[in-house]
Design an enzyme around this catalytic site. Structure first.
Site, PDB file in Angstrom:
ATOM      1  N   ASP A 127       0.792  -1.245   0.000  1.00  0.00           N
ATOM      2  CA  ASP A 127       0.000   0.000   0.000  1.00  0.00           C
ATOM      3  C   ASP A 127       0.822   1.291   0.000  1.00  0.00           C
ATOM      4  O   ASP A 127       0.297   2.356  -0.275  1.00  0.00           O
ATOM      5  CB  ASP A 127      -0.931   0.024   1.223  1.00  0.00           C
ATOM      6  CG  ASP A 127      -1.971  -1.074   1.154  1.00  0.00           C
ATOM      7  OD1 ASP A 127      -2.281  -1.509   0.028  1.00  0.00           O
ATOM      8  OD2 ASP A 127      -2.465  -1.509   2.209  1.00  0.00           O
ATOM      9  N   ARG A 154      -6.365  -2.176 -21.738  1.00  0.00           N
ATOM     10  CA  ARG A 154      -6.398  -1.137 -22.774  1.00  0.00           C
ATOM     11  C   ARG A 154      -6.530  -1.777 -24.170  1.00  0.00           C
ATOM     12  O   ARG A 154      -7.291  -1.308 -25.003  1.00  0.00           O
ATOM     13  CB  ARG A 154      -5.144  -0.268 -22.709  1.00  0.00           C
ATOM     14  CG  ARG A 154      -5.113   0.800 -23.780  1.00  0.00           C
ATOM     15  CD  ARG A 154      -3.707   1.349 -23.926  1.00  0.00           C
ATOM     16  NE  ARG A 154      -3.414   2.342 -22.912  1.00  0.00           N
ATOM     17  CZ  ARG A 154      -3.466   3.656 -23.134  1.00  0.00           C
ATOM     18  NH1 ARG A 154      -3.814   4.113 -24.306  1.00  0.00           N
ATOM     19  NH2 ARG A 154      -3.158   4.495 -22.169  1.00  0.00           N
ATOM     20  N   ARG A 162     -14.455   0.400 -25.527  1.00  0.00           N
ATOM     21  CA  ARG A 162     -15.078   0.221 -24.220  1.00  0.00           C
ATOM     22  C   ARG A 162     -14.448   1.109 -23.162  1.00  0.00           C
ATOM     23  O   ARG A 162     -13.297   1.525 -23.287  1.00  0.00           O
ATOM     24  CB  ARG A 162     -14.901  -1.219 -23.744  1.00  0.00           C
ATOM     25  CG  ARG A 162     -15.948  -2.123 -24.267  1.00  0.00           C
ATOM     26  CD  ARG A 162     -15.757  -3.551 -23.800  1.00  0.00           C
ATOM     27  NE  ARG A 162     -16.814  -4.342 -24.384  1.00  0.00           N
ATOM     28  CZ  ARG A 162     -16.714  -5.622 -24.713  1.00  0.00           C
ATOM     29  NH1 ARG A 162     -15.597  -6.274 -24.488  1.00  0.00           N
ATOM     30  NH2 ARG A 162     -17.744  -6.251 -25.238  1.00  0.00           N
ATOM     31  N   GLY A 185      -1.654   5.808 -18.353  1.00  0.00           N
ATOM     32  CA  GLY A 185      -2.351   6.860 -19.111  1.00  0.00           C
ATOM     33  C   GLY A 185      -3.842   6.826 -18.867  1.00  0.00           C
ATOM     34  O   GLY A 185      -4.649   6.980 -19.791  1.00  0.00           O
ATOM     35  N   LYS A 214     -10.788   5.571 -28.449  1.00  0.00           N
ATOM     36  CA  LYS A 214     -11.345   4.209 -28.525  1.00  0.00           C
ATOM     37  C   LYS A 214     -11.393   3.508 -27.159  1.00  0.00           C
ATOM     38  O   LYS A 214     -12.152   2.577 -26.957  1.00  0.00           O
ATOM     39  CB  LYS A 214     -10.503   3.350 -29.480  1.00  0.00           C
ATOM     40  CG  LYS A 214     -10.400   3.917 -30.883  1.00  0.00           C
ATOM     41  CD  LYS A 214     -11.702   3.699 -31.646  1.00  0.00           C
ATOM     42  CE  LYS A 214     -11.609   4.142 -33.084  1.00  0.00           C
ATOM     43  NZ  LYS A 214     -12.223   5.456 -33.325  1.00  0.00           N
ATOM     44  N   ARG A 253      -0.824  -8.825  -5.002  1.00  0.00           N
ATOM     45  CA  ARG A 253      -0.008  -9.085  -3.812  1.00  0.00           C
ATOM     46  C   ARG A 253       1.004 -10.203  -4.019  1.00  0.00           C
ATOM     47  O   ARG A 253       1.908 -10.374  -3.186  1.00  0.00           O
ATOM     48  CB  ARG A 253      -0.919  -9.459  -2.638  1.00  0.00           C
ATOM     49  CG  ARG A 253      -1.612  -8.277  -2.012  1.00  0.00           C
ATOM     50  CD  ARG A 253      -1.229  -8.077  -0.567  1.00  0.00           C
ATOM     51  NE  ARG A 253      -1.613  -9.141   0.311  1.00  0.00           N
ATOM     52  CZ  ARG A 253      -2.649  -9.087   1.148  1.00  0.00           C
ATOM     53  NH1 ARG A 253      -3.410  -8.027   1.175  1.00  0.00           N
ATOM     54  NH2 ARG A 253      -2.913 -10.084   1.935  1.00  0.00           N
TER      55      ARG A 253
HETATM   56  P1  ATP Z   1      -1.247  -4.280   5.781  1.00  0.00           P
HETATM   57  O1  ATP Z   1      -1.507  -2.825   5.951  1.00  0.00           O
HETATM   58  O2  ATP Z   1      -0.372  -4.572   4.620  1.00  0.00           O
HETATM   59  O3  ATP Z   1      -2.483  -5.115   5.814  1.00  0.00           O
HETATM   60  P2  ATP Z   1      -0.614  -4.399   8.572  1.00  0.00           P
HETATM   61  O4  ATP Z   1       0.640  -4.711   9.273  1.00  0.00           O
HETATM   62  O5  ATP Z   1      -1.149  -3.004   8.707  1.00  0.00           O
HETATM   63  O6  ATP Z   1      -0.412  -4.782   7.052  1.00  0.00           O
HETATM   64  P3  ATP Z   1      -2.674  -5.401  10.350  1.00  0.00           P
HETATM   65  O7  ATP Z   1      -3.554  -6.581  10.231  1.00  0.00           O
HETATM   66  O8  ATP Z   1      -3.290  -4.078  10.556  1.00  0.00           O
HETATM   67  O9  ATP Z   1      -1.760  -5.418   9.022  1.00  0.00           O
HETATM   68  O10 ATP Z   1      -1.647  -5.643  11.556  1.00  0.00           O
HETATM   69  C1  ATP Z   1      -0.909  -6.849  11.618  1.00  0.00           C
HETATM   70  C2  ATP Z   1      -0.855  -7.336  13.037  1.00  0.00           C
HETATM   71  O11 ATP Z   1      -0.165  -6.375  13.863  1.00  0.00           O
HETATM   72  C3  ATP Z   1      -2.199  -7.520  13.715  1.00  0.00           C
HETATM   73  O12 ATP Z   1      -2.838  -8.709  13.351  1.00  0.00           O
HETATM   74  C4  ATP Z   1      -1.790  -7.485  15.188  1.00  0.00           C
HETATM   75  O13 ATP Z   1      -1.235  -8.720  15.569  1.00  0.00           O
HETATM   76  C5  ATP Z   1      -0.696  -6.414  15.186  1.00  0.00           C
HETATM   77  N1  ATP Z   1      -1.276  -5.093  15.542  1.00  0.00           N
HETATM   78  C6  ATP Z   1      -2.114  -4.338  14.799  1.00  0.00           C
HETATM   79  N2  ATP Z   1      -2.472  -3.203  15.447  1.00  0.00           N
HETATM   80  C7  ATP Z   1      -1.821  -3.232  16.650  1.00  0.00           C
HETATM   81  C8  ATP Z   1      -1.766  -2.352  17.779  1.00  0.00           C
HETATM   82  N3  ATP Z   1      -2.447  -1.213  17.814  1.00  0.00           N
HETATM   83  N4  ATP Z   1      -0.999  -2.720  18.831  1.00  0.00           N
HETATM   84  C9  ATP Z   1      -0.307  -3.884  18.805  1.00  0.00           C
HETATM   85  N5  ATP Z   1      -0.331  -4.745  17.768  1.00  0.00           N
HETATM   86  C10 ATP Z   1      -1.063  -4.448  16.703  1.00  0.00           C
END
Ligand code: ATP
Length: 321
Positions: A127, A154, A162, A185, A214, A253
């Site tokens: 992301d 495209r 389309r 683009g 097009k 992904r």
């Molecule tokens: P992506 O954004 O790519 O999905 P991410 O790391 O943001 O990745 P999350 O599922 O939000 O994905 O977080 C991954 C893990 O981190 C959670 O499942 C949890 O175990 C831990 N985690 C998330 N938020 C917290 C928090 N506020 N405090 C502690 N641990 C957290």
């Protein structure tokens, strides 16, 4: 530090393997014992912790996904979960941990740091939405996959005159949509960071048709709404021409990481070990203006927010006349 561990957490991203490999190889190079933790914080709490050797990360640099597996584990957002994780780390005499993951995973690393356990975050998410870095590991691969899909769409759009609404990933951040939109683009890019006017979009698309265009490609970030909903809005606004929808989904992904993601991951991994080696924890590593940086993870998460580069939005608007 003499013994550290590495885990991957949250949504997987291409290049996580390359980052983990770099952590492992650099640790061994520096004479540090390195342990892997399966399934992110879930594995930490469960004690799914094991030693890694040079050969453990052989044949991994080119692979998508994560050989350490990933998991969502909401229990880690509680002090009880965090302390249980630290107990397991201490049981294995681990003194520091490298967390490869997204925003949520960074919060986990921040909590470990607050409890006095040194953790370092490597930004691993497609992301590109982590504060403290210009780019995250996986973003470049994801946008190249999305771009390949846009180019293919495209072709077929042109053959049939389309319009395609193409939904790409990105809940809170429009970076994937912005970059693939500019690179393909696209006629319009719809992102969470910018409002849109459906009537103006329909008018622009019609104007394109009228001058003989097009194909029409609209790139939509999933965080705004689904592609089907967006197409319905266009129809409700009076768009009557051939309109199709494509949702790219998890294709974005997977797959082999690009050279950029592999190099970035390798640099981040080695850098994280260098920091831990000197006893520094509680840091978020990143790349800014092509230079490696490390900032206090608590300060980074508390006071900074990722901002999409809206100059790309404006650029696309000017080039897609
Ligand atoms: P992506 O954004 O790519 O999905 P991410 O790391 O943001 O990745 P999350 O599922 O939000 O994905 O977080 C991954 C893990 O981190 C959670 O499942 C949890 O175990 C831990 N985690 C998330 N938020 C917290 C928090 N506020 N405090 C502690 N641990 C957290």
């Amino acid at each position: 530090m003499k013994r550290i561990a590495v885990l991957t957490s949250g949504g997987d991203s291409p290049g996580m393997n390359a980052a983990a490999r770099a952590v492992v190889r650099k640790s061994i190079y520096e004479g540090i014992e390195i342990f892997g933790i399966n399934y992110g914080y879930a594995g930490m709490v469960a004690g799914d912790i094991f030693p890694l050797k040079v050969a453990s990360v052989g044949d991994k640099i080119q692979r998508g996904g994560t050989f350490l597996y990933s998991a969502r584990y909401p229990e880690f957002a509680t002090s009880k979960g965090q302390l249980a994780g630290i107990k397991q780390l201490k049981k294995h005499e681990i003194e520091g941990v490298v967390v490869i993951g997204g925003d949520g995973s960074y919060h986990g690393a921040m909590r470990l740091t607050e409890h006095g356990f040194p953790a370092i975050g490597i930004p691993g998410t497609i992301d590109n939405d982590i504060p403290g870095t210009d780019y995250t590991v996986g973003f470049d691969t994801a946008v190249n996959i999305a771009l390949d899909a846009l180019d293919r769409l495209r072709d077929t759009a042109t053959s049939h005159v389309r319009t395609f609404v193409v939904e790409v990933m990105g809940h809170g951040a429009g970076d994937i949509a912005l970059w693939t939109g500019v690179a393909s683009g696209a006629d319009d890019i719809i992102i969470p960071e910018h409002n849109f006017n459906i009537n103006k979009i329909v008018a622009r698309v019609r104007a394109g048709h009228n001058r003989g265009k097009k194909h029409t490609l609209i790139v939509l970030a999933e965080g705004v709404m689904g592609a089907h909903e967006f197409a319905k809005k266009m129809k409700d606004a009076g768009y009557k021409s051939d309109l199709r929808v494509s949702v790219l989904g998890h294709i974005q992904r997977g797959g082999s990481p690009t050279v950029r993601d592999r190099v970035l991951a390798s640099r981040f991994g080695a850098f994280a070990v260098e920091l831990l080696k000197t006893g520094k924890g509680g840091l978020a590593v990143g790349i800014k203006n092509e230079k490696l940086v490390a900032a206090d993870i608590i300060e980074t998460l508390t006071n900074h927010k990722h901002k999409a580069d809206l100059s790309l939005y404006e650029l696309n608007h000017q080039l897609s006349i």
